[in-house]
Write a protein that holds these residues in place. Structure first.
Motif, PDB file in Angstrom:
ATOM      1  N   LEU A  71      65.072  26.326  34.382  1.00 16.51           N
ATOM      2  CA  LEU A  71      65.628  26.513  35.686  1.00 16.51           C
ATOM      3  C   LEU A  71      65.612  25.116  36.586  1.00 16.51           C
ATOM      4  CD1 LEU A  71      63.500  27.965  37.546  1.00 16.51           C
ATOM      5  CD2 LEU A  71      62.309  26.327  37.244  1.00 16.51           C
ATOM      6  N   ALA A  74      69.896  24.851  35.760  1.00 19.82           N
ATOM      7  CA  ALA A  74      70.543  26.134  36.081  1.00 19.82           C
ATOM      8  C   ALA A  74      71.081  26.234  37.569  1.00 19.82           C
ATOM      9  CB  ALA A  74      69.735  27.716  35.258  1.00 19.82           C
ATOM     10  N   ARG A  75      69.925  25.173  38.046  1.00 22.30           N
ATOM     11  CA  ARG A  75      70.334  25.136  39.734  1.00 22.30           C
ATOM     12  C   ARG A  75      71.113  23.472  39.875  1.00 22.30           C
ATOM     13  NH1 ARG A  75      67.232  27.285  43.338  1.00 22.30           N
ATOM     14  NH2 ARG A  75      67.437  26.915  45.598  1.00 22.30           N
ATOM     15  N   PHE A  76      70.517  22.817  39.177  1.00 19.42           N
ATOM     16  CA  PHE A  76      71.533  21.821  39.516  1.00 19.42           C
ATOM     17  C   PHE A  76      72.294  20.397  38.535  1.00 19.42           C
ATOM     18  CE2 PHE A  76      67.359  21.541  41.642  1.00 19.42           C
ATOM     19  CZ  PHE A  76      67.522  22.046  42.934  1.00 19.42           C
ATOM     20  N   THR A  79      76.524  19.352  39.727  1.00 19.41           N
ATOM     21  CA  THR A  79      76.833  20.504  40.870  1.00 19.41           C
ATOM     22  C   THR A  79      77.041  19.790  41.605  1.00 19.41           C
ATOM     23  OG1 THR A  79      74.594  20.678  41.560  1.00 19.41           O
ATOM     24  CG2 THR A  79      75.002  22.870  40.230  1.00 19.41           C
ATOM     25  N   ASP A  84      74.281  23.564  47.559  1.00 22.06           N
ATOM     26  CA  ASP A  84      73.269  24.033  47.349  1.00 22.06           C
ATOM     27  C   ASP A  84      72.765  24.183  48.450  1.00 22.06           C
ATOM     28  OD1 ASP A  84      70.548  25.162  46.623  1.00 22.06           O
ATOM     29  OD2 ASP A  84      70.694  24.249  45.291  1.00 22.06           O
ATOM     30  N   ASP A  86      70.551  26.330  50.237  1.00 22.00           N
ATOM     31  CA  ASP A  86      69.708  27.223  50.208  1.00 22.00           C
ATOM     32  C   ASP A  86      68.652  25.665  49.785  1.00 22.00           C
ATOM     33  OD1 ASP A  86      70.251  29.611  49.739  1.00 22.00           O
ATOM     34  OD2 ASP A  86      70.552  30.406  47.875  1.00 22.00           O
ATOM     35  N   SER A  87      68.702  25.207  49.168  1.00 21.39           N
ATOM     36  CA  SER A  87      67.898  23.816  49.074  1.00 21.39           C
ATOM     37  C   SER A  87      67.918  22.576  50.266  1.00 21.39           C
ATOM     38  CB  SER A  87      68.029  23.135  47.211  1.00 21.39           C
ATOM     39  OG  SER A  87      67.482  24.163  47.113  1.00 21.39           O
ATOM     40  N   THR A 105      62.451  19.709  46.277  1.00 17.05           N
ATOM     41  CA  THR A 105      62.985  20.919  45.258  1.00 17.05           C
ATOM     42  C   THR A 105      62.923  21.194  44.722  1.00 17.05           C
ATOM     43  OG1 THR A 105      64.674  20.246  47.993  1.00 17.05           O
ATOM     44  CG2 THR A 105      65.577  21.444  46.117  1.00 17.05           C
ATOM     45  N   LEU A 109      60.538  24.868  43.395  1.00 18.81           N
ATOM     46  CA  LEU A 109      61.539  25.109  42.348  1.00 18.81           C
ATOM     47  C   LEU A 109      60.860  26.133  41.156  1.00 18.81           C
ATOM     48  CD1 LEU A 109      63.950  26.761  41.532  1.00 18.81           C
ATOM     49  CD2 LEU A 109      64.568  25.002  40.241  1.00 18.81           C
ATOM     50  N   TYR A 113      58.596  29.790  40.592  1.00 17.41           N
ATOM     51  CA  TYR A 113      58.213  30.101  38.627  1.00 17.41           C
ATOM     52  C   TYR A 113      56.767  30.477  38.259  1.00 17.41           C
ATOM     53  CZ  TYR A 113      58.894  30.065  33.858  1.00 17.41           C
ATOM     54  OH  TYR A 113      58.559  30.871  32.770  1.00 17.41           O
TER      55      TYR A 113
END
Length: 154
Positions: A71, A74-76, A79, A84, A86-87, A105, A109, A113
């Motif tokens: 989780l 995949a998001r951070f 990057t 991002d 959205d965040s 954040t 997240l 989940y």
């Protein structure tokens, strides 16, 4: 393996799970008062996520360790956090990608989940180390009991 002692979040739950992980990301803080941090730079973040609850899932887990890592990675991982949108955002200090906001954040997240699961686990805290000498601990406000009705430990 690095052994780390984390601040403890007191709670009434029977199970507590902690997942350590790291991810690499770049960011900048869009504020003049941030000094050097207002320029793009990167970190290897070290995170510890604390999840607690009373009920295990069909596999005998409070939550699968691997799911938490996936989780967040995949998001951070690898990057530019500022990308991002959205965040994070550049118009509100509560959305700048600071260590504090990144920890919050991650907690949100993970909780989203967990909210999809039937065993009512909660994310109690996120410990986020940005450098070897600087870290933040984020704890969300406690929620009203989410324990299943009839739980003898409620």
């Amino acid at each position: 393996m690095l052994q780390q002692i984390y601040p403890v979040a007191p709670h009434p739950y029977r199970y507590e799970l902690n997942k350590d992980l790291q991810f690499a990301a770049a960011h900048f803080v869009p504020a003049v008062s941030a000094g050097k941090c207002s320029r793009m730079h990167g970190h290897t973040y070290f995170a510890n996520v604390t999840v607690a609850g009373d009920t295990l899932d069909e596999a005998g887990f409070l939550v699968n360790f691997s799911d938490i890592k996936t989780l967040i990675h995949a998001r951070f991982d690898h990057t530019v956090l500022n990308d991002d949108t959205d965040s994070f955002g550049a118009d509100d200090p509560n959305r700048f990608p600071t260590t504090e906001v990144v920890a919050k954040t991650i907690c949100e997240l993970v909780q989203r989940y967990l909210d999809e699961k039937s065993n009512h686990a909660v994310c109690l805290q996120v410990f986020l180390r940005e450098t070897p000498t600087s870290y933040c601990v984020y704890r969300p406000w406690p929620k009203v009991s989410r324990r299943p009705a009839g739980d003898a430990h409620a």
